[in-house]
Every structure is written in C-alpha cells, then in structure tokens.
Design a protein around this motif. Structure first.
Motif, PDB file in Angstrom:
ATOM      1  N   ARG A 111      37.918  29.160  29.749  1.00  0.00           N
ATOM      2  CA  ARG A 111      38.514  30.469  30.032  1.00  0.00           C
ATOM      3  C   ARG A 111      39.789  30.358  30.869  1.00  0.00           C
ATOM      4  O   ARG A 111      39.982  31.059  31.861  1.00  0.00           O
ATOM      5  N   ILE A 112      40.680  29.466  30.435  1.00  0.00           N
ATOM      6  CA  ILE A 112      41.907  29.242  31.204  1.00  0.00           C
ATOM      7  C   ILE A 112      43.101  30.031  30.668  1.00  0.00           C
ATOM      8  O   ILE A 112      44.070  30.258  31.393  1.00  0.00           O
ATOM      9  N   PHE A 113      43.061  30.467  29.395  1.00  0.00           N
ATOM     10  CA  PHE A 113      44.231  31.106  28.803  1.00  0.00           C
ATOM     11  C   PHE A 113      44.244  32.617  29.047  1.00  0.00           C
ATOM     12  O   PHE A 113      43.355  33.346  28.604  1.00  0.00           O
ATOM     13  N   ASN A 114      45.257  33.072  29.775  1.00  0.00           N
ATOM     14  CA  ASN A 114      45.505  34.501  29.966  1.00  0.00           C
ATOM     15  C   ASN A 114      44.250  35.307  30.304  1.00  0.00           C
ATOM     16  O   ASN A 114      43.938  36.293  29.616  1.00  0.00           O
ATOM     17  N   PRO A 115      43.516  34.946  31.332  1.00  0.00           N
ATOM     18  CA  PRO A 115      42.288  35.690  31.650  1.00  0.00           C
ATOM     19  C   PRO A 115      42.601  37.154  31.954  1.00  0.00           C
ATOM     20  O   PRO A 115      43.508  37.475  32.723  1.00  0.00           O
ATOM     21  N   GLY A 116      41.848  38.050  31.323  1.00  0.00           N
ATOM     22  CA  GLY A 116      41.978  39.475  31.574  1.00  0.00           C
ATOM     23  C   GLY A 116      43.142  40.155  30.887  1.00  0.00           C
ATOM     24  O   GLY A 116      43.291  41.378  30.996  1.00  0.00           O
ATOM     25  N   ARG A 117      43.966  39.424  30.163  1.00  0.00           N
ATOM     26  CA  ARG A 117      45.162  40.036  29.565  1.00  0.00           C
ATOM     27  C   ARG A 117      44.786  41.078  28.495  1.00  0.00           C
ATOM     28  O   ARG A 117      45.431  42.111  28.375  1.00  0.00           O
ATOM     29  N   LEU A 118      43.740  40.798  27.733  1.00  0.00           N
ATOM     30  CA  LEU A 118      43.249  41.766  26.751  1.00  0.00           C
ATOM     31  C   LEU A 118      42.187  42.677  27.367  1.00  0.00           C
ATOM     32  O   LEU A 118      42.314  43.900  27.334  1.00  0.00           O
ATOM     33  N   TYR A 119      41.140  42.068  27.909  1.00  0.00           N
ATOM     34  CA  TYR A 119      40.034  42.813  28.521  1.00  0.00           C
ATOM     35  C   TYR A 119      39.551  42.039  29.741  1.00  0.00           C
ATOM     36  O   TYR A 119      39.606  40.799  29.751  1.00  0.00           O
ATOM     37  N   PRO A 120      39.046  42.714  30.765  1.00  0.00           N
ATOM     38  CA  PRO A 120      38.620  42.021  31.981  1.00  0.00           C
ATOM     39  C   PRO A 120      37.575  40.935  31.731  1.00  0.00           C
ATOM     40  O   PRO A 120      37.547  39.933  32.453  1.00  0.00           O
ATOM     41  N   ASP A 121      36.734  41.118  30.722  1.00  0.00           N
ATOM     42  CA  ASP A 121      35.658  40.160  30.471  1.00  0.00           C
ATOM     43  C   ASP A 121      36.121  38.935  29.679  1.00  0.00           C
ATOM     44  O   ASP A 121      35.316  38.036  29.408  1.00  0.00           O
ATOM     45  N   LEU A 122      37.371  38.889  29.307  1.00  0.00           N
ATOM     46  CA  LEU A 122      37.865  37.750  28.523  1.00  0.00           C
ATOM     47  C   LEU A 122      38.816  36.905  29.367  1.00  0.00           C
ATOM     48  O   LEU A 122      39.999  36.873  29.136  1.00  0.00           O
TER      49      LEU A 122
END
Length: 352
Positions: free
Chosen positions: A341-352
C-alpha cells in the motif's frame, strides 16, 4: 531507458521495505484532482519517448514521461489525433498522468472515453515487477482487461510505464454553431440529435446559449449546419480548448467545482450554483457552495454520481462513496498490485 527503469524499480523496492508512501508524478498538472496528496514524489519524466508509432496502423505506444503536447504534435503532423481530446491542465502534462487521471475532453460523447482507446500497458507494481497487459491491436484481450483498468486509477496500482493507444484521423472539416434556448429545450435538442445521423462532436450549454461542434467530411458538416441552423461561431477552436483546459471564465468562479455524471436525459437538477453542460447533457459542471451531501444525493436520484473536482476543502471526499461490493473489489485489486500500500494512499478513497 533501462537505467531509468531500474532506478525507479529500486525506489519502489526500498519504499515497500520501509512502508514509505510514493506518489508517481509527471508534470504535476493533475495534482489538484482526487483526495489529498500523500507520499514522496516519484518523478516519471525521465522515462519518456515514443516506443512505436506507425501512422498507417492507427496505434501509438509511448512511455509515461512523454509530454502530452509533444505526442499530440507528432500525431498532428500525420493528420491524426487522440480521439478523446484529453485535457492537459498545464504545459507539463505527460502521457502517464493523462491515463492515470482518465479524463476526457469535449469530444468524449461522440468518440468515446480515454479508456476505450487503451490497447495495452506496462506497469511497475508494488513489488517492483514490470507487468505487461494487452498489446497493440484491438482483439488482444483474454480475461480481465487490466490495461483499461489503469485509466483513472490515479497511480494507486503502480507506475504506468508505457501505454498503447488507438488513434484516429483528424476530421476534414469542423465548424461550431451557436443557438439560444432555455436549459430544458437545449437538453431536449441534444437528446433528439443524438438519435440522428449528425456529425456532432461536442456540445456546450451555458448562459442560455448552446454551442454545437460539427466534425467530419465537408459535405456532412455543411448539410448538418443547414439542418440545425444557428449562427457560426468564429474562433471556435479556442472556445473548445478553453473548455477542455478549463481556462474559460466559467471555471474561474470561486465556489467548489463539481463534476456531475448523469444520464443525458436527466432533467435539470435545479441545484444552487452556476451550471455548464457538456457531452449532450451527460456531463454537468456545477460551481456551487451547496451542501456536498445534497449535491451527491441529487446526482444519485438522477441516476448518476457527483465528483468534487476542484475545491480548497476536500474533506467531503473527491469521489462518491462506493457500494460495499465495489469497495471490496477495489481493496482486492490494491492487494494484488500494491500489497504494501505504498502508491498514492488515500488518493481515490481513504481505505485504499
């Protein structure tokens, strides 16, 4: 380019070991889009250039750091174009950022969305593996079409290294007509015209005026002009560019900018704020300080969804919440391509 790729892979491996978030970034022209930025920038601009371009095949393959303007110039020199008319939002826009954002311009309703023209892609995933999907021909998909899945992923699955896109010839003739009408009537016209063999490539409704761009063979454009009536808009290329790049005065309004994706037949929502309508009624920009929940619920009742496109305060979330089943799929995809989970955490949704 192999040394550049190896350096990026090394950065990804180190980030995965230390759980250090990364943010793949080209020219940064789409930094405003999505939720708050997080992670160290991973500059992709050095990984640039055309990989393969055969004008007669109507396919181009290029690396992620390739400037979007440079790619479009190469295509234009051969009388060709990216059919989905992608926005740049700045001089530094790159092909990788264009695909990661997944945004299409005024021509989308007639030509199709960006994802429809993605034939193949190479991805650097969260394990620093280089993965290839699709190819350079239309009939190449067996199973999941992962290459098109990357369109609009905002770099949350990995670094988009290369993309193969289907391209099209530029139209032989174009002209824009402008007609006056109330919003209800303009929506009625656009939906009526959608069922007719008319060469309409873009529409825009604002301030009681409906602009209609015609594109195609000169004879077809001339015939459609006589059928639709209205006045010819001089300097129309600049007008459509101002919509695509959001340099039109409408987009300078101070209120948050919402992007409502609705059925083209949806009636006017009568929400507070100022509206601009594109894509035959299917894309409705709304500059509004209204309550986010009210705007999203109105879009949902109309059969669509609302995205908070530009705003100083992103606390309501940029994207409409997903149904539990859809969010589960998103989490599973994230786990496959980016387990740390290193790429753009939270950029789409907080859980991603």
């Amino acid at each position: 380019m192999q040394a550049v790729l190896e350096a990026m892979a090394g950065t990804v491996r180190a980030a995965a070991r230390s759980a250090q978030p990364l943010r793949p970034r080209g020219g940064g022209s789409k930094d405003f889009y999505g939720n708050e930025l997080a992670g160290e920038p991973l500059d992709t601009r050095a990984y640039a250039g055309l990989v393969n371009y055969e004008p007669s095949e109507l396919v181009v393959t290029a690396r992620c750091g390739t400037p979007l303007a440079e790619l479009e110039r190469r295509l234009a020199a051969n009388g060709q174009m990216l059919p989905f008319e992608p926005p740049h939002f700045g001089p530094g826009a790159t092909l990788g950022g264009c695909v990661a954002a997944g945004l299409s311009g005024p021509r989308r309703a007639s030509a199709g969305a960006l994802r429809d023209f993605v034939l193949g892609a190479r991805l650097l995933d969260g394990r620093a593996r280089t993965l290839a999907f699709g190819g350079e021909v239309m009939k190449n998909v067996a199973g999941y079409d992962v290459s098109r899945l990357l369109a609009g992923s905002l770099g949350t699955l990995g670094v988009i290294l290369e993309v193969s896109l289907k391209i099209l010839p530029r139209p032989a003739a174009e002209t824009t007509l402008r007609l006056e009408a109330p919003q209800d009537k303009a929506l009625e016209w656009m939906n009526h015209w959608a069922g007719k063999p008319l060469p309409i490539s873009a529409t825009c409704y604002l301030n009681g005026e409906l602009s209609v761009r015609l594109s195609g063979a000169a004879a077809a454009v001339r015939a459609a002009r006589e059928t639709l009536g209205g006045e010819v808009l001089e300097g129309d290329e600049g007008f459509w560019a101002s919509l695509r790049e959001q340099t039109h005065p409408y987009f300078a309004l101070e209120a948050p900018l919402w992007r409502l994706s609705l059925p083209s037949t949806a009636v006017p929502l009568r929400l507070p704020g100022k509206e601009l309508i594109e894509w035959g009624g299917a894309l409705r920009w709304l500059s509004s300080a209204g309550e986010p929940r009210t705007i999203r619920e109105a879009a949902q009742r109309a059969g669509g969804h609302a995205t908070l496109f530009r705003a100083r305060d992103k606390s309501p979330g940029a994207f409409a919440p997903l149904a539990p089943a859809h969010m589960r799929l998103q989490r599973e995809l994230k786990a496959v391509f980016d387990p740390a989970r290193i790429f753009n955490p939270g950029r789409l949704y907080p859980d991603l």
